[in-house]
Enzyme design. Sequence first.
Site, PDB file in Angstrom:
ATOM      1  N   HIS A   1      26.537  47.199   5.082  1.00  0.00           N
ATOM      2  CA  HIS A   1      26.518  46.526   3.787  1.00  0.00           C
ATOM      3  C   HIS A   1      25.666  45.271   3.922  1.00  0.00           C
ATOM      4  O   HIS A   1      25.612  44.645   4.992  1.00  0.00           O
ATOM      5  CB  HIS A   1      27.943  46.148   3.363  1.00  0.00           C
ATOM      6  CG  HIS A   1      28.784  47.333   2.993  1.00  0.00           C
ATOM      7  ND1 HIS A   1      28.487  48.156   1.941  1.00  0.00           N
ATOM      8  CD2 HIS A   1      29.927  47.827   3.544  1.00  0.00           C
ATOM      9  CE1 HIS A   1      29.391  49.112   1.849  1.00  0.00           C
ATOM     10  NE2 HIS A   1      30.278  48.941   2.814  1.00  0.00           N
ATOM     11  N   CYS A  19      22.350  47.180   1.068  1.00  0.00           N
ATOM     12  CA  CYS A  19      22.094  46.474  -0.182  1.00  0.00           C
ATOM     13  C   CYS A  19      21.561  45.073   0.108  1.00  0.00           C
ATOM     14  O   CYS A  19      21.836  44.494   1.158  1.00  0.00           O
ATOM     15  CB  CYS A  19      23.372  46.379  -1.009  1.00  0.00           C
ATOM     16  SG  CYS A  19      23.990  47.978  -1.586  1.00  0.00           S
TER      17      CYS A  19
END
Length: 487
Positions: A303, A345
Amino acid sequence: MAFLVAGSLRVAVEKAETRNCLERKGKYDMSGARVALTLCVLEGQTGENRAVAALEAMYQALGFENYLRRVIKTQSFQEELAHFRELLDAHGSPVSCALVVLMAHRGRPGWLLGPDGKEIQEKVLVGELNRCQALWGKAKVFLLLGSNNTGLESSAFLPILTDLYRQSPPWHFLEVLTQVIGKVTQEMPTIGHKCPVFQSSLRGALYLGRVRAQDLELSLTPEGKYDMSGAKVALVLCVTQDRPGAEQDLKALKRLFQILGFKSILKMDPTAQDFRKELAQFREHLDACGTTVSCALIVLMAHGEPQGQLLGADGQMVGVEEMVRELSTCQVLQGKAKVFLLQGCRGGNRDPGTRPRALPWLGQWLQHWLQRPSTLPSQADILQIYADMQDVSSRVCFPRNSDQVDILRVYSAAEGYVAYRDENGSDFIQTLVEVIIADPDRDLLELLTEVNRRLCEMDVLGPDSDEIRKMNLEIRSSLRKQLCLKI
């Protein structure tokens, strides 16, 4: 685009937004006019006259019309770009490409000092030009020449670029920029200082030189390739917790490494500290083993957060640039290619890909058809309207200052945006592996351009809603030569 900020020449080439700007063979259509805008707030600055002369030579070599040249005293950069945009929209003639050159003092990384001494973000200026209707779907290149206390920096860049194009090499723009980086770094007093870096989200080959179609078939290989005769090594650091599909990406990468001949090391679910420790150990092992290494490939999957932060399995953050600097100190890898693939991301923004306000003609067109039933659109017309409305919006993020050479960073999303992944794996890794395996002997930058084209044309259903989402890669390169991973 090229940006010279805090001693680092950074070239960022912006993608075009629409699909129909690419010809059938994946090249940008350059049959229209080429326009250039030069804005300068360095009046009287040492080296300015030489830079202006070099720019004029470059415009001539590339076939650009020097549309405007202004020494700004009161107007802001954004106001000048807005005026340029309005001129292009009012002109009415087809435009193939726009080149904007900004000669300015530097502010913070990613910021410029305007004529009024106030800072403005580079991405704001790019966003202003993106509003130009005449340039929708067309290539937009920004070149920033910054200044320090001793005058205008990187005086070698423009002459070298111009000389290459005067030779009319049938190479696409990224090949040319790679050659320029190699030649500029040869003139540096010490390697690793003021290293050129270009940033690209191109989806097709951009040929700025005067190139005929038959020349492309007879294209000579650009000078210099990285020697890949030594060992090729890879380090994969992957967080699988709360990341469905990560295992599928690992399987795809394993297959890729086998085909390309990379020896790989895998660390599952690293904490933030593990990211640092594993990379440091990887570097130390390479320096201690005594084996000739040709290339290092680092894959980071986790992430992510804005500004280049990744989340370890413990929820703590580690900076991507911190890891890039760590690998840059590896003595065995000096002068060798170092590739970072970053799947994660970079923010929470989701690009819907549709811009109804960007198609002011659409309502008038449909109204015209409704008033004249005999001229209702054909099925092909309707499909073309749909395709136009799915265009990927243009975004550019600018790298922070960098003094590293021979480094390629590939981000799965633009700064501030989501990178998509599901139980079948991430769109980036799966597409990357598919494209490279299909043509492993090809130059990596060309392959990445093809990866980006495919990703831009995907319609993704994001987890946040059932609406279509769009995506694109971001590539930052200081490679000095062609990089072919299979050879």
